[in-house]
Design an enzyme around this catalytic site. Structure first.
Site, PDB file in Angstrom:
ATOM      1  N   LYS A 182       0.851  -1.196   0.000  1.00  0.00           N
ATOM      2  CA  LYS A 182       0.000   0.000   0.000  1.00  0.00           C
ATOM      3  C   LYS A 182       0.885   1.245   0.000  1.00  0.00           C
ATOM      4  O   LYS A 182       1.514   1.580   1.001  1.00  0.00           O
ATOM      5  CB  LYS A 182      -0.925   0.059   1.217  1.00  0.00           C
ATOM      6  CG  LYS A 182      -2.013   1.141   1.025  1.00  0.00           C
ATOM      7  CD  LYS A 182      -2.582   1.668   2.324  1.00  0.00           C
ATOM      8  CE  LYS A 182      -1.819   2.842   2.874  1.00  0.00           C
ATOM      9  NZ  LYS A 182      -1.919   4.090   2.057  1.00  0.00           N
ATOM     10  N   GLU A 256       9.612   1.922  10.852  1.00  0.00           N
ATOM     11  CA  GLU A 256      10.619   2.964  10.656  1.00  0.00           C
ATOM     12  C   GLU A 256       9.870   4.276  10.658  1.00  0.00           C
ATOM     13  O   GLU A 256       9.148   4.599   9.716  1.00  0.00           O
ATOM     14  CB  GLU A 256      11.367   2.730   9.340  1.00  0.00           C
ATOM     15  CG  GLU A 256      12.741   3.377   9.327  1.00  0.00           C
ATOM     16  CD  GLU A 256      12.751   4.700   8.614  1.00  0.00           C
ATOM     17  OE1 GLU A 256      12.623   5.730   9.318  1.00  0.00           O
ATOM     18  OE2 GLU A 256      12.875   4.714   7.385  1.00  0.00           O
ATOM     19  N   CYS A 290      13.101  11.382   7.046  1.00  0.00           N
ATOM     20  CA  CYS A 290      13.071  11.061   8.476  1.00  0.00           C
ATOM     21  C   CYS A 290      14.465  11.129   9.078  1.00  0.00           C
ATOM     22  O   CYS A 290      14.613  11.343  10.278  1.00  0.00           O
ATOM     23  CB  CYS A 290      12.464   9.680   8.686  1.00  0.00           C
ATOM     24  SG  CYS A 290      13.283   8.378   7.748  1.00  0.00           S
ATOM     25  N   GLU A 389       9.037  16.931  14.768  1.00  0.00           N
ATOM     26  CA  GLU A 389       9.511  16.679  13.409  1.00  0.00           C
ATOM     27  C   GLU A 389       8.761  17.576  12.430  1.00  0.00           C
ATOM     28  O   GLU A 389       7.540  17.502  12.318  1.00  0.00           O
ATOM     29  CB  GLU A 389       9.307  15.214  13.035  1.00  0.00           C
ATOM     30  CG  GLU A 389       9.878  14.869  11.673  1.00  0.00           C
ATOM     31  CD  GLU A 389       9.739  13.404  11.327  1.00  0.00           C
ATOM     32  OE1 GLU A 389      10.652  12.857  10.694  1.00  0.00           O
ATOM     33  OE2 GLU A 389       8.698  12.805  11.668  1.00  0.00           O
TER      34      GLU A 389
END
Length: 495
Positions: A182, A256, A290, A389
């Site tokens: 997906k 992750e 990331c 973040e």
């Protein structure tokens, strides 16, 4: 304002056992970040379509040839997957550019080559795998072999779809699993083409594709009882939700997730190289990584010099058309994400941050999602722009006086994905690498991914690792068989 890199299919659908998915959901618009124009529609897969994809993968695993193929035969297929990608690098790069706004030269030279290499890497890896044998217990022989787990749900992010998704696909398939992929609903174009190309190489049902939003398609996939393991790359909050569902079903996961990585620059560093590395670490991939070095910690004696040079270089970066070979920073991936990044600029102003450069949309570039390279000096590590973040071209600077203070600041984060250390003083390097709470530490280099080594994070940056041995452990089950070398004496109960 800018030409479209390629005209994508007007309608993107999933693939189940090589045929178009039944869909069942609404049509979702796909936009080109370079202009903000709609370029395609994505047919969302509802629960019935997801169930069909999982069932196809289950049939391919339970009854198909893939899990039972010899290692040599599977290696040959993985090599053909690699060749299929390499033969279509330009088309795939253009489709990726249309959906993500990533720079075309980087997509061609790095992302698509990395996607092809993922298959080569795991083909090489499984060529060298071996079982185990134990003879220590007198009279017995014990062997340990690894079997594929089953149906893998692979959920890919929007920031580097093909490069990161193919890592999951190659690993899952190399060890004999079947899969349902997906992608993000924002960036489905190139991955849909990759899956289509691989249908010509793989047995029916081995790799299936479903499309749609996380709360709809993603939820149906991770909740399906036919899924045996889940690999997810994306946001930490979504990762928590997936793990909660997976835990109820006792389904193993690798996650992750996010990062707020510290990039620590000492006065003992080669400051020219550290400056280049810091710019790459935050602005590569249009700032959407990331593993970005988004918190830049600089030793106080060189702080003003370094931040001044950084701001000058950042302000001079060429922002614009991702198809232009001269462009250094392209658009962000979507309008909502651009607005989120700009919202952090407002937060920084409210928190009393000192702006070095940027902090605004590039209105002169039309309707595309362009943000000027941004850098601020935060009043402390407690500032939101130092803790949350941002996932964009936004650097937060903090000064420090001693290695101990740098360690305390770097580790004062909910995240722990990667860290960077710049110093030519070996004792400083050793002190830092042993104390930083991060899954990967890069010394005097901005980014280097060694696929043989584990990659993943501490704390809210994830669970589990990707890499050669790490993927082998995740995508296989261990089976222990014990055989007596000669008939062992047994008690005769009830005799």
């Amino acid at each position: 304002m800018f030409d479209l890199p390629i005209t994508p299919a007007p309608r993107v659908q999933g693939l189940v056992a090589g045929k178009a998915s039944p869909g069942g959901g609404p049509e979702l618009p796909v936009y080109y970040p370079g202009t903000g124009a709609q370029v395609s529609v994505l047919v969302e897969d509802g629960p019935e379509a997801v169930a069909a994809a999982v069932e196809a993968a289950r049939r391919a695993f339970d009854n198909g040839p893939w899990p039972k193929l010899s290692t040599d035969a599977r290696i040959a297929v993985l090599e053909r997957c690699r060749e299929a990608i390499l033969a279509n690098v330009d088309e795939l790069a253009r489709l990726e550019c249309v959906a993500t706004g990533l720079l075309m030269r980087e997509l061609r030279a790095m992302h698509m080559k990395r996607a092809a290499y993922n298959f080569r890497f795991f083909a090489d890896y499984i060529s060298q795998t071996a079982g185990q044998r134990y003879d220590q217990t007198a009279g017995f022989l014990t062997t340990v072999a690894r079997d594929p787990v089953g149906v893998a749900a692979l959920i890919a992010p929007w920031n580097a779809p093909v490069a990161l998704a193919t890592m999951k696909i190659a690993a899952a398939l190399a060890f004999g699993n079947t899969a349902v992929l997906k992608p993000s609903e924002q960036t489905p174009l190139a991955l849909a083409r990759v899956v289509e190309l691989l249908q010509e190489v793989l047995p029916e049902g081995v790799l299936n594709l479903v499309n749609g939003r996380g709360p709809v398609t993603g939820a149906a996939l991770v909740e399906h009882p036919g899924v045996d393991l889940i690999s997810f790359t994306g946001g930490t909050q979504t990762g928590r939700q997936i793990m909660s569902v997976a835990g109820r079903n006792l389904v193993p996961c690798t996650m992750e997730l996010g990062g707020k990585s510290a990039n620590v620059v000492f006065a003992s560093a080669d400051l020219d190289r550290a400056l280049d590395g810091a710019l790459i670490g935050i602005f590569a991939n249009n700032g959407q990584q990331c593993l970005a070095g988004s918190r830049i910690l600089v030793e106080r004696p060189v702080f003003e010099e370094f931040t001044g040079r950084f701001a000058e270089r950042a302000a001079a970066m060429r922002v614009g058309d991702p198809m232009d070979e001269a462009t250094e920073l392209g658009p962000l991936a979507s309008m909502p994400h651009m607005n989120r990044v700009l919202g952090f600029a407002e937060t920084a102003r409210a928190e009393g941050c000192r702006f070095l450069t940027g902090g605004a949309r590039r209105e002169d570039l039309g309707e595309g999602y362009y943000v000027a390279p941004t850098a601020v000096v935060a009043p402390s590590n407690a500032a939101k722009v130092a803790q949350e973040e941002i996932f964009g071209p936004f650097a937060t600077f903090l000064p420090f006086d001693t290695p101990e203070e740098a360690i305390a600041i770097a580790n004062d984060s909910a995240y722990g994905l990667v860290a960077y250390v710049w110093s030519d003083h070996l004792p400083t390097v050793m002190t830092m690498t042993e104390a930083l709470r991060a899954g990967v530490v890069w010394v005097n280099t901005p980014m280097m991914r060694e696929l043989r080594a584990p990659f993943g994070g501490y704390k809210a940056s994830g669970v589990g690792r990707e890499g050669g041995a790490a993927c082998e452990a995740f995508y296989t089950e261990e089976r222990t068989v014990t055989i007596p070398k000669t008939p062992a004496p047994l008690p005769s109960l009830g005799a």
